[in-house]
Write a protein that holds these residues in place. Structure first.
Motif, PDB file in Angstrom:
ATOM      1  N   ASN A 122       4.659   6.966  -3.836  1.00  0.00           N
ATOM      2  CA  ASN A 122       4.274   5.846  -3.571  1.00  0.00           C
ATOM      3  C   ASN A 122       3.397   5.196  -4.781  1.00  0.00           C
ATOM      4  O   ASN A 122       3.434   3.673  -4.900  1.00  0.00           O
ATOM      5  CB  ASN A 122       3.226   5.989  -2.182  1.00  0.00           C
ATOM      6  CG  ASN A 122       2.431   4.797  -1.707  1.00  0.00           C
ATOM      7  OD1 ASN A 122       3.211   4.018  -0.930  1.00  0.00           O
ATOM      8  ND2 ASN A 122       1.386   4.411  -2.281  1.00  0.00           N
ATOM      9  N   GLY A 123       2.986   5.974  -5.552  1.00  0.00           N
ATOM     10  CA  GLY A 123       2.185   5.299  -6.734  1.00  0.00           C
ATOM     11  C   GLY A 123       1.078   4.503  -6.084  1.00  0.00           C
ATOM     12  O   GLY A 123       0.357   4.878  -4.859  1.00  0.00           O
ATOM     13  N   GLY A 147       4.472   1.443  -6.171  1.00  0.00           N
ATOM     14  CA  GLY A 147       3.259   0.564  -6.680  1.00  0.00           C
ATOM     15  C   GLY A 147       3.901  -0.188  -7.893  1.00  0.00           C
ATOM     16  O   GLY A 147       3.625  -1.356  -8.062  1.00  0.00           O
ATOM     17  N   LYS A 148       4.863   0.407  -8.552  1.00  0.00           N
ATOM     18  CA  LYS A 148       5.379  -0.350  -9.851  1.00  0.00           C
ATOM     19  C   LYS A 148       6.213  -1.249  -9.382  1.00  0.00           C
ATOM     20  O   LYS A 148       6.430  -2.357  -9.863  1.00  0.00           O
ATOM     21  CB  LYS A 148       5.941   0.672 -10.842  1.00  0.00           C
ATOM     22  CG  LYS A 148       4.677   1.480 -11.434  1.00  0.00           C
ATOM     23  CD  LYS A 148       5.327   2.689 -12.611  1.00  0.00           C
ATOM     24  CE  LYS A 148       4.080   3.250 -13.160  1.00  0.00           C
ATOM     25  NZ  LYS A 148       4.587   4.250 -13.980  1.00  0.00           N
ATOM     26  N   VAL A 149       7.095  -0.894  -8.415  1.00  0.00           N
ATOM     27  CA  VAL A 149       8.298  -1.638  -7.985  1.00  0.00           C
ATOM     28  C   VAL A 149       7.681  -3.003  -7.564  1.00  0.00           C
ATOM     29  O   VAL A 149       8.231  -4.197  -7.587  1.00  0.00           O
ATOM     30  CB  VAL A 149       9.176  -1.089  -6.871  1.00  0.00           C
ATOM     31  CG1 VAL A 149       9.984  -2.026  -5.951  1.00  0.00           C
ATOM     32  CG2 VAL A 149       9.802   0.070  -7.322  1.00  0.00           C
ATOM     33  N   THR A 150       6.480  -2.980  -6.699  1.00  0.00           N
ATOM     34  CA  THR A 150       5.905  -4.261  -6.181  1.00  0.00           C
ATOM     35  C   THR A 150       4.905  -4.733  -7.090  1.00  0.00           C
ATOM     36  O   THR A 150       4.258  -5.670  -6.604  1.00  0.00           O
ATOM     37  CB  THR A 150       5.166  -3.657  -5.026  1.00  0.00           C
ATOM     38  OG1 THR A 150       4.461  -2.724  -4.976  1.00  0.00           O
ATOM     39  CG2 THR A 150       6.314  -3.325  -3.792  1.00  0.00           C
ATOM     40  N   PRO A 158      -3.041   0.768  -1.310  1.00  0.00           N
ATOM     41  CA  PRO A 158      -1.995   1.530  -1.537  1.00  0.00           C
ATOM     42  C   PRO A 158      -1.163   1.753  -0.373  1.00  0.00           C
ATOM     43  O   PRO A 158       0.085   2.436  -0.622  1.00  0.00           O
ATOM     44  CB  PRO A 158      -2.348   2.739  -1.757  1.00  0.00           C
ATOM     45  CG  PRO A 158      -3.718   2.848  -0.961  1.00  0.00           C
ATOM     46  CD  PRO A 158      -4.227   1.568  -0.969  1.00  0.00           C
ATOM     47  N   HIS A 159      -1.220   1.016   0.932  1.00  0.00           N
ATOM     48  CA  HIS A 159      -0.230   1.584   2.016  1.00  0.00           C
ATOM     49  C   HIS A 159       0.596   0.532   1.985  1.00  0.00           C
ATOM     50  O   HIS A 159       1.034  -0.124   2.841  1.00  0.00           O
ATOM     51  CB  HIS A 159      -1.479   1.341   3.226  1.00  0.00           C
ATOM     52  CG  HIS A 159      -2.438   2.239   3.297  1.00  0.00           C
ATOM     53  ND1 HIS A 159      -3.732   1.494   2.945  1.00  0.00           N
ATOM     54  CD2 HIS A 159      -2.746   3.470   3.268  1.00  0.00           C
ATOM     55  CE1 HIS A 159      -4.785   2.547   3.068  1.00  0.00           C
ATOM     56  NE2 HIS A 159      -4.067   3.828   3.191  1.00  0.00           N
ATOM     57  N   LEU A 160       1.504   0.637   1.021  1.00  0.00           N
ATOM     58  CA  LEU A 160       2.605  -0.337   0.768  1.00  0.00           C
ATOM     59  C   LEU A 160       3.813  -0.308   1.807  1.00  0.00           C
ATOM     60  O   LEU A 160       4.669  -1.139   1.896  1.00  0.00           O
ATOM     61  CB  LEU A 160       3.439   0.035  -0.848  1.00  0.00           C
ATOM     62  CG  LEU A 160       2.336  -0.299  -1.680  1.00  0.00           C
ATOM     63  CD1 LEU A 160       2.905   0.214  -3.056  1.00  0.00           C
ATOM     64  CD2 LEU A 160       2.003  -1.980  -1.772  1.00  0.00           C
TER      65      LEU A 160
END
Length: 331
Positions: A122-123, A147-150, A158-160
């Motif tokens: 998730n990151g 996290g990096k993708v988005t 962080p709840h992507l």
């Protein structure tokens, strides 16, 4: 966020009242006995079920399956659907009773990463232990970091997996990584990605219907876990500012913050209360009681995939359907 006084719990656990405390994600002690053995799972199997809508996965993988290690089940279910029979997917934390923030990995977790050809995390400081294990135990494996993708900013929510656009972006990134690792299975992975899109159609349709029928209506939340989804639905966040600040700073809300929240509920200034059932504590229960007394609908959500749910989309569809009902939207 990291936990303060709440305890993260499984959906079936009883609610224990504890001293005041506020946290966006809470946990049993990260080193709880048997956490790894019960949470480390290959239940995200290499065989993908036919997607909703009748699009079946290809009959066989045309190449050697890719070994994929995923930190948490929110992304583990998605990775498994995308990899299908061309992936051996192992999810480290597949238990709703363990908080990923402060999880302390065991030697067996490190061993799981050692054989990884692809790692998905998730990151965004949600599962830092997984990123560390990937760097030390699987240094040559590509890492898909949500996290990096988005491009999620440091310190951001962080709840992507509750962000519909993030789910799409991460699914695309995982498919691209799988295809690069096994080009012979390119068509297979393309078909799996299309099947996932089909399976997610009810989810997308629910979002569209709620946004059309309830955009501009208000919500308040005991935690920030659902905020991305609420924003995508066009809902207005009326969680009192002091309470939100306390949550962001991982501190207890003041009595005045709690009073402002309960007063807003009592005055019906909030259309729906979003309640994370995987926490326990006196504050969220107090808010739930205030909402119930005032006749404000309460919609239960969870941070991790709850027991009994076999797919990401099934989990999300159930919550969105409950929200639509609470907001008076026909679905």
């Amino acid at each position: 966020m990291t936990p303060t006084s709440y305890r993260f719990r499984g959906a079936a656990a009883a609610l224990f009242i504890v001293p005041l405390g506020l946290a966006a994600c809470s946990s049993h002690p990260a080193s709880a006995p048997s956490a790894t053995s019960s949470a480390t799972s290959a239940s995200s199997s290499a065989t993908a079920a036919p997607a909703t809508g009748g699009t079946a996965a290809p009959a066989a993988c045309p190449t050697t399956p890719v070994n994929v290690v995923v930190s948490v089940d929110q992304w583990g279910d998605i990775a498994s659907e995308l990899a299908g029979k061309c992936g051996n997917v192992k999810t480290i934390l597949a238990s709703s009773s363990v908080d990923p923030h402060d999880y302390e990995p065991s030697p067996s977790d490190g061993a799981a990463f050692t054989g990884a050809q692809l790692v998905v995390v998730n990151g965004a400081d949600y599962d830092p232990w997984a990123s560390k294990l990937a760097a030390t135990s699987a240094p040559n494996a590509p890492v898909v970091d949500a996290g990096k993708v988005t491009n999620t900013a440091e310190g951001g929510n962080p709840h992507l997996w509750y962000n519909p656009s993030a789910v799409t972006a991460v699914a695309d990134a995982v498919t691209a990584a799988l295809t690069k690792l096994e080009p012979k299975a390119s068509d297979y992975f393309t078909t799996q990605r299309a099947s996932f899109t089909t399976a997610m159609k009810p989810y997308d349709d629910l979002i569209a219907k709620i946004k059309a029928g309830a955009s501009g209506k208000s919500y308040a939340a005991t935690e920030t876990v659902f905020d991305y989804q609420a924003q995508a639905l066009g809902l207005v966040n009326k969680t009192p500012a002091g309470y939100m600040t306390a949550s962001a700073n991982e501190t207890d809300p003041s009595p005045a913050d709690i009073a402002a929240f309960t007063q807003a509920l009592s005055n019906r200034q909030i259309d729906v209360l979003i309640y994370n059932t995987q926490t326990e504590g006196s504050i969220p229960q107090q808010l739930r009681d205030a909402a119930t007394k005032a006749g404000v609908p309460v919609v239960d959500v969870t941070e991790t995939v709850p027991p009994g749910k076999t797919s990401f989309e099934g989990w999300q569809d159930g919550q969105l359907t409950a929200l639509a009902k609470a907001l008076g939207v026909a679905v």
